[in-house]
Design a protein around this motif. Structure first.
Motif, mmCIF file in Angstrom:
data_model
loop_
_atom_site.group_PDB
_atom_site.id
_atom_site.type_symbol
_atom_site.label_atom_id
_atom_site.label_comp_id
_atom_site.label_asym_id
_atom_site.label_seq_id
_atom_site.Cartn_x
_atom_site.Cartn_y
_atom_site.Cartn_z
ATOM 1 N N ASP A 139 0.811 -1.218 0.000
ATOM 2 C CA ASP A 139 0.000 0.000 0.000
ATOM 3 C C ASP A 139 0.849 1.275 0.000
ATOM 4 O O ASP A 139 0.402 2.325 0.448
ATOM 5 C CB ASP A 139 -0.967 -0.005 1.199
ATOM 6 C CG ASP A 139 -2.127 0.969 1.018
ATOM 7 O OD1 ASP A 139 -2.537 1.198 -0.147
ATOM 8 O OD2 ASP A 139 -2.620 1.514 2.023
ATOM 9 N N ALA A 141 1.776 3.208 -2.420
ATOM 10 C CA ALA A 141 1.281 4.298 -3.270
ATOM 11 C C ALA A 141 0.257 5.148 -2.531
ATOM 12 O O ALA A 141 0.306 6.389 -2.590
ATOM 13 C CB ALA A 141 0.677 3.724 -4.549
ATOM 14 N N ASN A 142 -0.662 4.514 -1.833
ATOM 15 C CA ASN A 142 -1.679 5.265 -1.092
ATOM 16 C C ASN A 142 -1.066 6.017 0.085
ATOM 17 O O ASN A 142 -1.389 7.183 0.332
ATOM 18 C CB ASN A 142 -2.774 4.326 -0.598
ATOM 19 C CG ASN A 142 -3.897 5.079 0.101
ATOM 20 O OD1 ASN A 142 -4.524 5.969 -0.470
ATOM 21 N ND2 ASN A 142 -4.144 4.732 1.360
ATOM 22 N N LYS A 143 -0.162 5.363 0.816
ATOM 23 C CA LYS A 143 0.492 6.022 1.944
ATOM 24 C C LYS A 143 1.294 7.229 1.464
ATOM 25 O O LYS A 143 1.316 8.274 2.123
ATOM 26 C CB LYS A 143 1.391 5.031 2.677
ATOM 27 C CG LYS A 143 0.636 3.928 3.395
ATOM 28 C CD LYS A 143 1.593 2.910 4.000
ATOM 29 C CE LYS A 143 0.849 1.793 4.700
ATOM 30 N NZ LYS A 143 1.774 0.753 5.223
ATOM 31 N N ASN A 144 1.939 7.092 0.337
ATOM 32 C CA ASN A 144 2.754 8.201 -0.164
ATOM 33 C C ASN A 144 1.917 9.323 -0.755
ATOM 34 O O ASN A 144 2.356 10.477 -0.774
ATOM 35 C CB ASN A 144 3.777 7.680 -1.166
ATOM 36 C CG ASN A 144 4.890 6.922 -0.475
ATOM 37 O OD1 ASN A 144 5.233 7.213 0.666
ATOM 38 N ND2 ASN A 144 5.453 5.935 -1.151
ATOM 39 N N ARG A 145 0.717 9.005 -1.218
ATOM 40 C CA ARG A 145 -0.196 10.074 -1.632
ATOM 41 C C ARG A 145 -0.461 11.005 -0.450
ATOM 42 O O ARG A 145 -0.463 12.243 -0.597
ATOM 43 C CB ARG A 145 -1.513 9.468 -2.133
ATOM 44 C CG ARG A 145 -2.558 10.506 -2.551
ATOM 45 C CD ARG A 145 -3.883 9.845 -2.879
ATOM 46 N NE ARG A 145 -4.442 9.121 -1.756
ATOM 47 C CZ ARG A 145 -5.085 9.713 -0.738
ATOM 48 N NH1 ARG A 145 -5.236 11.030 -0.712
ATOM 49 N NH2 ARG A 145 -5.575 8.987 0.243
ATOM 50 N N ILE A 146 -0.654 10.427 0.734
ATOM 51 C CA ILE A 146 -0.888 11.230 1.942
ATOM 52 C C ILE A 146 0.363 12.015 2.302
ATOM 53 O O ILE A 146 0.303 13.206 2.648
ATOM 54 C CB ILE A 146 -1.326 10.311 3.094
ATOM 55 C CG1 ILE A 146 -2.664 9.646 2.753
ATOM 56 C CG2 ILE A 146 -1.426 11.088 4.399
ATOM 57 C CD1 ILE A 146 -3.073 8.541 3.704
ATOM 58 N N GLU A 240 -4.969 14.656 6.927
ATOM 59 C CA GLU A 240 -5.402 13.269 7.070
ATOM 60 C C GLU A 240 -6.781 13.046 6.428
ATOM 61 O O GLU A 240 -7.063 11.990 5.877
ATOM 62 C CB GLU A 240 -5.457 12.884 8.546
ATOM 63 C CG GLU A 240 -5.758 11.403 8.776
ATOM 64 C CD GLU A 240 -5.874 11.057 10.234
ATOM 65 O OE1 GLU A 240 -6.582 11.792 10.956
ATOM 66 O OE2 GLU A 240 -5.285 10.054 10.656
#
Length: 242
Positions: A139, A141-146, A240
């Motif tokens: 995950d 990609a999603n964590k790095n979007r944040i 967040e």
């Protein structure tokens, strides 16, 4: 770390490394502390848990392994002590910077024997903020979007954003007043325990994203000089939910 350059480094997942020096330091400290403090459990990043109990040593044998392997001096040994879920003691040694930091709960924080305290910065536009590394693995990609959204938001607000590649470096530099916040959107106790103990004893507020006091069970690690807490926490919560 000073005497032995990493001879081998191997992958331990997506774009993450561990070196022979990581293993050597962890095994030496695990053995030493097993003899010196036989009643205290031990958690090392590389080889896991030994022992049980309310007290637990937590070790990142080389915090910033990729920096270390590449010859970047922002790396060190991070040894903390948890009492239940609360950091009670920490030692961070940065051998290539000639700096050793330590703190024990209620006793203050020190760098090379001298007391340290966090900055008195009170305005975000004067703040230098350290942010944790990008995520790798599941995950990512999603964590790095944040993380990217947070960096963009901070870049538009604070004086500077810095990414050292070492949570321990960020936290002790916060304790020493070199930076004004250390934001890590994760929480591995071997990474955080020692630095959190030192930053907190130097006067930092260390919290989860909810604003609750930091513990080993927190999902994020937000360490901030007191004068910025009221401005920084809402800013982070907005990111967040964005």
């Amino acid at each position: 770390m000073r005497r032995q350059a990493p001879v081998t480094s191997t992958s331990k997942g997506d774009r993450d490394l561990v070196s022979d020096v990581d293993y050597a330091i962890e095994r030496d400290l695990r053995s030493f502390l097993r003899d010196a403090t036989p009643g205290i459990a031990f958690l090392g990043e590389e080889e896991g848990v030994s022992g049980t109990g309310d007290l637990q040593w937590t070790l990142d044998p080389v915090d910033g392994t990729i920096n270390f392997v590449r010859g970047i001096p922002l790396c060190g040994i991070s040894l903390g002590l948890l009492h239940g879920t609360r950091p009670a003691l920490g030692v961070v040694d940065l051998p290539f910077l000639g700096a050793r930091y330590w703190a024990a709960e209620g006793c203050g924080a020190f760098a090379n024997g001298d007391p340290v305290k966090v900055s008195d910065t009170t305005s975000l536009d004067e703040a230098v903020v350290g942010i944790g590394d990008f995520a790798v693995g599941a995950d990512a990609a999603n964590k790095n979007r944040i993380r990217l959204a947070l960096m963009a938001r901070l870049a538009a607000t604070v004086q500077r954003v810095r990414m050292s590649g070492s949570a321990a470096v960020d936290l002790v530099w916060l304790a020493e007043g070199k930076i004004d916040a250390a934001i890590t959107l994760s929480n591995h106790t071997w990474d955080m325990t020692a630095g959190v103990a030192i930053a907190r004893e130097a006067g930092a507020v260390v919290a989860d994203i909810s604003g609750a006091e930091y513990s080993a069970e927190s999902t994020t690690t937000l360490a901030i000089t007191p004068g910025l807490v009221g401005q920084m926490l809402p800013h982070l919560r907005e990111n967040e939910t964005a």
